[in-house]
Write a protein that holds these residues in place. Structure first.
Motif, PDB file in Angstrom:
ATOM      1  N   GLU A 270       0.837  -1.202   0.000  1.00 12.14           N
ATOM      2  CA  GLU A 270       0.000   0.000   0.000  1.00 12.14           C
ATOM      3  C   GLU A 270       0.873   1.253   0.000  1.00 12.14           C
ATOM      4  O   GLU A 270       0.594   2.221  -0.740  1.00 12.14           O
ATOM      5  N   ARG A 274       0.940   4.141  -2.966  1.00 15.62           N
ATOM      6  CA  ARG A 274       0.655   5.565  -2.744  1.00 15.62           C
ATOM      7  C   ARG A 274       1.864   6.418  -3.144  1.00 15.62           C
ATOM      8  O   ARG A 274       1.710   7.506  -3.688  1.00 15.62           O
ATOM      9  N   LEU A 282      -2.567  -0.009  -5.680  1.00 21.44           N
ATOM     10  CA  LEU A 282      -3.286   0.397  -4.487  1.00 21.44           C
ATOM     11  C   LEU A 282      -4.562  -0.442  -4.326  1.00 21.44           C
ATOM     12  O   LEU A 282      -4.886  -0.889  -3.217  1.00 21.44           O
ATOM     13  N   ALA A 285      -3.561  -3.805  -3.030  1.00 16.89           N
ATOM     14  CA  ALA A 285      -3.198  -3.790  -1.618  1.00 16.89           C
ATOM     15  C   ALA A 285      -4.436  -3.675  -0.723  1.00 16.89           C
ATOM     16  O   ALA A 285      -4.560  -4.380   0.286  1.00 16.89           O
ATOM     17  N   LEU A 286      -5.362  -2.788  -1.100  1.00 15.47           N
ATOM     18  CA  LEU A 286      -6.566  -2.605  -0.296  1.00 15.47           C
ATOM     19  C   LEU A 286      -7.451  -3.853  -0.340  1.00 15.47           C
ATOM     20  O   LEU A 286      -8.077  -4.223   0.674  1.00 15.47           O
TER      21      LEU A 286
END
Length: 319
Positions: A270, A274, A282, A285-286
């Motif tokens: 993450e 970013r 992203l 990762a989320l």
């Protein structure tokens, strides 16, 4: 005097023999050690094979307490074609002469360095070299002692000696030699934590990010679970520092695969997403974080339900 006169009348081995006899008489009958030493020197120079004469001269110097002569003659005798056992004995006696009556630490250390290279050297050489190297701060000698101690050792013990040799070479400012020792340690024990840590420091100081990444990935291959995850996270961080973002992302994914329950790899992905403004990464990762939270919540609920069921089936105690 008669023997010396006869020696003067001949040459070669015959001269050497008469001079040797005269030297022995000077020692045993006349107690004239300086004269004997000169006669022995002349005999050694005249002989085609001075080995036996060197032995006689050495023993005479030892009996006379003439340490300088004994050391010099012993050094010459070691170079002759003698048995490994005799050579080992002479090396030890010369070492004791150099450290004792001659007070020649440098000479003693030079002898140990030479002896460590002798395949017939006995165990005392390695132990003495390690002790002298450590006590005197002679880190080159200490490193050589640890190199020698790897012979015949198990992979784990050999790796430990290679690491110790690397530490000694770093103290001696021999970074290249230390790197070679650490790579030898990893060849013996690919997951050696100490070797990986020291080599990582050397490579980082040199600014070799690619090598750091490869080192840590190799270490992770030799490990499993949390320890492998940690090395992969460090490898990913090194790749990220070198602006190799795709490699960093792949490495963080490998770390996550090693330990799916841990959150550190997801955080690393993450953060990288970013920092690089990578929306696809992203999202990945989320999503991974959400999947983990659902799994953890489900696991907690299952565990709580099992505990409640167990409590419900347990017999109640009477009041």
């Amino acid at each position: 005097a008669l023997m010396e006169t006869r020696a003067a009348a001949v040459t070669g081995d015959a001269r050497a023999q008469w001079l040797s006899w005269a030297a022995q008489v000077a020692v045993t009958e006349l107690d004239d050690h300086p004269r004997a030493a000169k006669l022995f020197r002349d005999a050694i120079m005249s002989a085609s094979d001075p080995t036996d004469t060197l032995r006689e001269a050495y023993e005479a110097a030892i009996r006379a307490g003439d340490a300088p002569t004994a050391n010099n003659v012993g050094a010459a005798l070691i170079e002759r074609d003698i048995s490994p056992r005799e050579r080992a004995r002479l090396m030890r006696e010369r070492f004791e002469l150099l450290l004792g009556p001659l007070d020649d630490e440098a000479g003693a250390h030079a002898l140990l360095t030479t002896a460590l290279e002798d395949p017939d050297a006995e165990a005392w050489v390695r132990d003495a070299a390690r002790m002298e190297g450590a006590l005197a701060g002679n880190y080159d000698l200490l490193a050589l002692a640890h190199d020698a101690l790897t012979t015949g050792a198990s992979a784990e013990v050999a790796a430990a000696h290679h690491v110790a040799a690397a530490r000694a070479r770093l103290r001696a400012k021999n970074v290249d030699g230390a790197e070679k020792s650490l790579r030898a340690a990893l060849a013996e024990s690919p997951g050696s934590r100490y070797a990986v840590t020291l080599l990582e420091e050397i490579l980082r100081a040199r600014g070799d990010a690619d090598e750091v990444v490869q080192l840590l990935r190799n270490a992770a291959d030799a490990q499993r679970g949390a320890e492998a995850e940690l090395n992969l996270l460090l490898a990913g961080a090194a790749a990220e520092a070198g602006n190799e973002h795709a490699l960093a992302a792949d490495t963080y994914r490998e770390a996550l695969a090693q330990n799916p329950d841990a959150i550190a790899s997801i955080w690393a992905l993450e953060r990288l997403a970013r920092r690089t403004k990578n929306p696809a990464l992203l999202t990945e990762a989320l999503t991974a974080r959400a999947d983990r939270e659902r799994t953890m919540a489900s696991g907690s609920a299952s565990m709580r339900g099992a505990l409640l069921r167990r409590q419900a089936t347990r017999p109640r105690r009477p009041f």
